[in-house]
Design a protein around this motif. Structure first.
Motif, PDB file in Angstrom:
ATOM      1  N   THR A  16       0.814  -1.206   0.000  1.00  0.00           N
ATOM      2  CA  THR A  16       0.000   0.000   0.000  1.00  0.00           C
ATOM      3  C   THR A  16       0.845   1.252   0.000  1.00  0.00           C
ATOM      4  O   THR A  16       0.612   2.176  -0.771  1.00  0.00           O
ATOM      5  CB  THR A  16      -0.939   0.001   1.224  1.00  0.00           C
ATOM      6  OG1 THR A  16      -1.786  -1.143   1.132  1.00  0.00           O
ATOM      7  CG2 THR A  16      -1.787   1.250   1.265  1.00  0.00           C
ATOM      8  N   LEU A  19       3.378   2.018  -3.304  1.00  0.00           N
ATOM      9  CA  LEU A  19       2.902   2.229  -4.670  1.00  0.00           C
ATOM     10  C   LEU A  19       3.404   3.566  -5.204  1.00  0.00           C
ATOM     11  O   LEU A  19       3.531   4.536  -4.472  1.00  0.00           O
ATOM     12  CB  LEU A  19       1.377   2.192  -4.718  1.00  0.00           C
ATOM     13  CG  LEU A  19       0.764   0.811  -4.526  1.00  0.00           C
ATOM     14  CD1 LEU A  19      -0.750   0.931  -4.435  1.00  0.00           C
ATOM     15  CD2 LEU A  19       1.151  -0.109  -5.659  1.00  0.00           C
ATOM     16  N   SER A  20       3.643   3.601  -6.468  1.00  0.00           N
ATOM     17  CA  SER A  20       4.166   4.806  -7.098  1.00  0.00           C
ATOM     18  C   SER A  20       3.156   5.943  -7.046  1.00  0.00           C
ATOM     19  O   SER A  20       1.962   5.738  -7.163  1.00  0.00           O
ATOM     20  CB  SER A  20       4.502   4.499  -8.560  1.00  0.00           C
ATOM     21  OG  SER A  20       4.716   5.672  -9.270  1.00  0.00           O
ATOM     22  N   ARG A  22       2.744   7.924  -9.312  1.00  0.00           N
ATOM     23  CA  ARG A  22       2.225   8.102 -10.664  1.00  0.00           C
ATOM     24  C   ARG A  22       0.856   7.491 -10.836  1.00  0.00           C
ATOM     25  O   ARG A  22       0.118   7.875 -11.732  1.00  0.00           O
ATOM     26  CB  ARG A  22       3.169   7.477 -11.689  1.00  0.00           C
ATOM     27  CG  ARG A  22       4.476   8.223 -11.805  1.00  0.00           C
ATOM     28  CD  ARG A  22       5.406   7.479 -12.694  1.00  0.00           C
ATOM     29  NE  ARG A  22       5.825   6.273 -11.969  1.00  0.00           N
ATOM     30  CZ  ARG A  22       6.513   5.288 -12.474  1.00  0.00           C
ATOM     31  NH1 ARG A  22       6.890   5.338 -13.713  1.00  0.00           N
ATOM     32  NH2 ARG A  22       6.859   4.261 -11.751  1.00  0.00           N
ATOM     33  N   ALA A  23       0.480   6.541 -10.016  1.00  0.00           N
ATOM     34  CA  ALA A  23      -0.801   5.849 -10.155  1.00  0.00           C
ATOM     35  C   ALA A  23      -1.906   6.672  -9.510  1.00  0.00           C
ATOM     36  O   ALA A  23      -2.512   6.273  -8.541  1.00  0.00           O
ATOM     37  CB  ALA A  23      -0.720   4.465  -9.530  1.00  0.00           C
ATOM     38  N   GLN A  24      -2.184   7.845 -10.056  1.00  0.00           N
ATOM     39  CA  GLN A  24      -3.170   8.750  -9.482  1.00  0.00           C
ATOM     40  C   GLN A  24      -4.548   8.607 -10.108  1.00  0.00           C
ATOM     41  O   GLN A  24      -5.459   9.322  -9.739  1.00  0.00           O
ATOM     42  CB  GLN A  24      -2.692  10.201  -9.618  1.00  0.00           C
ATOM     43  CG  GLN A  24      -1.490  10.513  -8.774  1.00  0.00           C
ATOM     44  CD  GLN A  24      -1.768  10.336  -7.293  1.00  0.00           C
ATOM     45  OE1 GLN A  24      -2.790  10.763  -6.787  1.00  0.00           O
ATOM     46  NE2 GLN A  24      -0.867   9.661  -6.595  1.00  0.00           N
ATOM     47  N   GLY A  28      -6.480   3.410  -9.756  1.00  0.00           N
ATOM     48  CA  GLY A  28      -5.274   3.208  -8.958  1.00  0.00           C
ATOM     49  C   GLY A  28      -5.497   3.599  -7.514  1.00  0.00           C
ATOM     50  O   GLY A  28      -5.043   2.913  -6.600  1.00  0.00           O
ATOM     51  N   GLN A  29      -6.214   4.682  -7.310  1.00  0.00           N
ATOM     52  CA  GLN A  29      -6.528   5.110  -5.941  1.00  0.00           C
ATOM     53  C   GLN A  29      -7.421   4.080  -5.261  1.00  0.00           C
ATOM     54  O   GLN A  29      -7.221   3.777  -4.088  1.00  0.00           O
ATOM     55  CB  GLN A  29      -7.206   6.479  -5.956  1.00  0.00           C
ATOM     56  CG  GLN A  29      -6.284   7.602  -6.336  1.00  0.00           C
ATOM     57  CD  GLN A  29      -7.018   8.921  -6.498  1.00  0.00           C
ATOM     58  OE1 GLN A  29      -8.238   8.978  -6.460  1.00  0.00           O
ATOM     59  NE2 GLN A  29      -6.257   9.981  -6.689  1.00  0.00           N
ATOM     60  N   GLN A  30      -8.380   3.558  -5.992  1.00  0.00           N
ATOM     61  CA  GLN A  30      -9.273   2.556  -5.412  1.00  0.00           C
ATOM     62  C   GLN A  30      -8.512   1.287  -5.058  1.00  0.00           C
ATOM     63  O   GLN A  30      -8.750   0.695  -4.011  1.00  0.00           O
ATOM     64  CB  GLN A  30     -10.431   2.234  -6.374  1.00  0.00           C
ATOM     65  CG  GLN A  30     -11.505   1.379  -5.743  1.00  0.00           C
ATOM     66  CD  GLN A  30     -12.135   2.037  -4.528  1.00  0.00           C
ATOM     67  OE1 GLN A  30     -12.495   3.209  -4.540  1.00  0.00           O
ATOM     68  NE2 GLN A  30     -12.256   1.299  -3.449  1.00  0.00           N
ATOM     69  N   ASP A  31      -7.568   0.892  -5.898  1.00  0.00           N
ATOM     70  CA  ASP A  31      -6.733  -0.276  -5.591  1.00  0.00           C
ATOM     71  C   ASP A  31      -5.948  -0.054  -4.304  1.00  0.00           C
ATOM     72  O   ASP A  31      -5.871  -0.939  -3.457  1.00  0.00           O
ATOM     73  CB  ASP A  31      -5.751  -0.570  -6.738  1.00  0.00           C
ATOM     74  CG  ASP A  31      -6.440  -1.159  -7.962  1.00  0.00           C
ATOM     75  OD1 ASP A  31      -7.606  -1.600  -7.848  1.00  0.00           O
ATOM     76  OD2 ASP A  31      -5.803  -1.172  -9.032  1.00  0.00           O
ATOM     77  N   ARG A  32      -5.369   1.144  -4.167  1.00  0.00           N
ATOM     78  CA  ARG A  32      -4.605   1.446  -2.957  1.00  0.00           C
ATOM     79  C   ARG A  32      -5.505   1.466  -1.729  1.00  0.00           C
ATOM     80  O   ARG A  32      -5.120   0.966  -0.670  1.00  0.00           O
ATOM     81  CB  ARG A  32      -3.868   2.777  -3.098  1.00  0.00           C
ATOM     82  CG  ARG A  32      -2.665   2.674  -4.018  1.00  0.00           C
ATOM     83  CD  ARG A  32      -1.737   3.858  -3.857  1.00  0.00           C
ATOM     84  NE  ARG A  32      -2.428   5.125  -3.871  1.00  0.00           N
ATOM     85  CZ  ARG A  32      -2.475   5.966  -4.891  1.00  0.00           C
ATOM     86  NH1 ARG A  32      -1.848   5.683  -6.003  1.00  0.00           N
ATOM     87  NH2 ARG A  32      -3.131   7.099  -4.808  1.00  0.00           N
TER      88      ARG A  32
END
Length: 160
Positions: A16, A19-20, A22-24, A28-32
């Motif tokens: 968590t 994560l980079s 860059r994944a905004q 990507g936010q939902q995955d985090r």
């Protein structure tokens, strides 16, 4: 602590916070957020030593509690966003009264769910729950600050 649960928690927490940036994208936010939620579940399950039977009863109640608490916090943030300089005296008074009412709702929510948790967990587990929530949040904040090069709150300002 169960070695498997510790391994799962450590993996999820590290995944968590590492994560980079860059994944905004919203996906990507939902995955985090999902990874963070899974790490929190593993962490709390371990810290309060939930049995399988307790876990089945506890998580729906806890999830309901966190949803309601999150909604109250969102409402409080919206009230705080209004600058008093751009408001009339009556609007300021209304906002302050709303903030007090929201804090009262928050206390009532805490009391209601404290009672609900006691029907599922023993009192020692309930105490550990509140402590583990704070510890988990503190750990995530620390790891995020470390990842960003220490631009978080200094340790001396942390809540205890």
């Amino acid at each position: 602590m169960n070695y498997f649960l510790r391994s799962v928690w450590v993996f999820l927490l590290l995944a968590t916070v590492s994560l980079s940036a860059r994944a905004q994208a919203p996906a990507g936010q939902q995955d985090r957020l999902n990874q963070l939620e899974n790490a929190k579940i593993a962490y709390l399950t371990d810290k309060i030593s939930l049995t399988q039977d307790q876990a089945q009863k506890f998580w729906p109640v806890y999830n309901d509690f966190t949803t309601k608490r999150r909604d109250l916090n969102r409402q409080m943030r919206q009230l705080r966003m209004a600058s008093p300089d751009g408001l009339s005296d009556d609007q300021i008074k209304t906002n302050l009264n709303q903030a007090i009412a929201l804090r009262e709702q928050e206390v009532k929510l805490e009391r209601d769910y404290f009672n609900k948790f006691q029907k599922i967990l023993n009192i020692r587990q309930v105490g550990k729950l509140y402590s583990a929530e704070r510890d988990f949040t503190r750990e995530v904040i620390k790891r995020v600050a470390d990842r960003r090069g220490g631009r978080g709150r200094p340790e001396s300002q942390s809540d205890n």
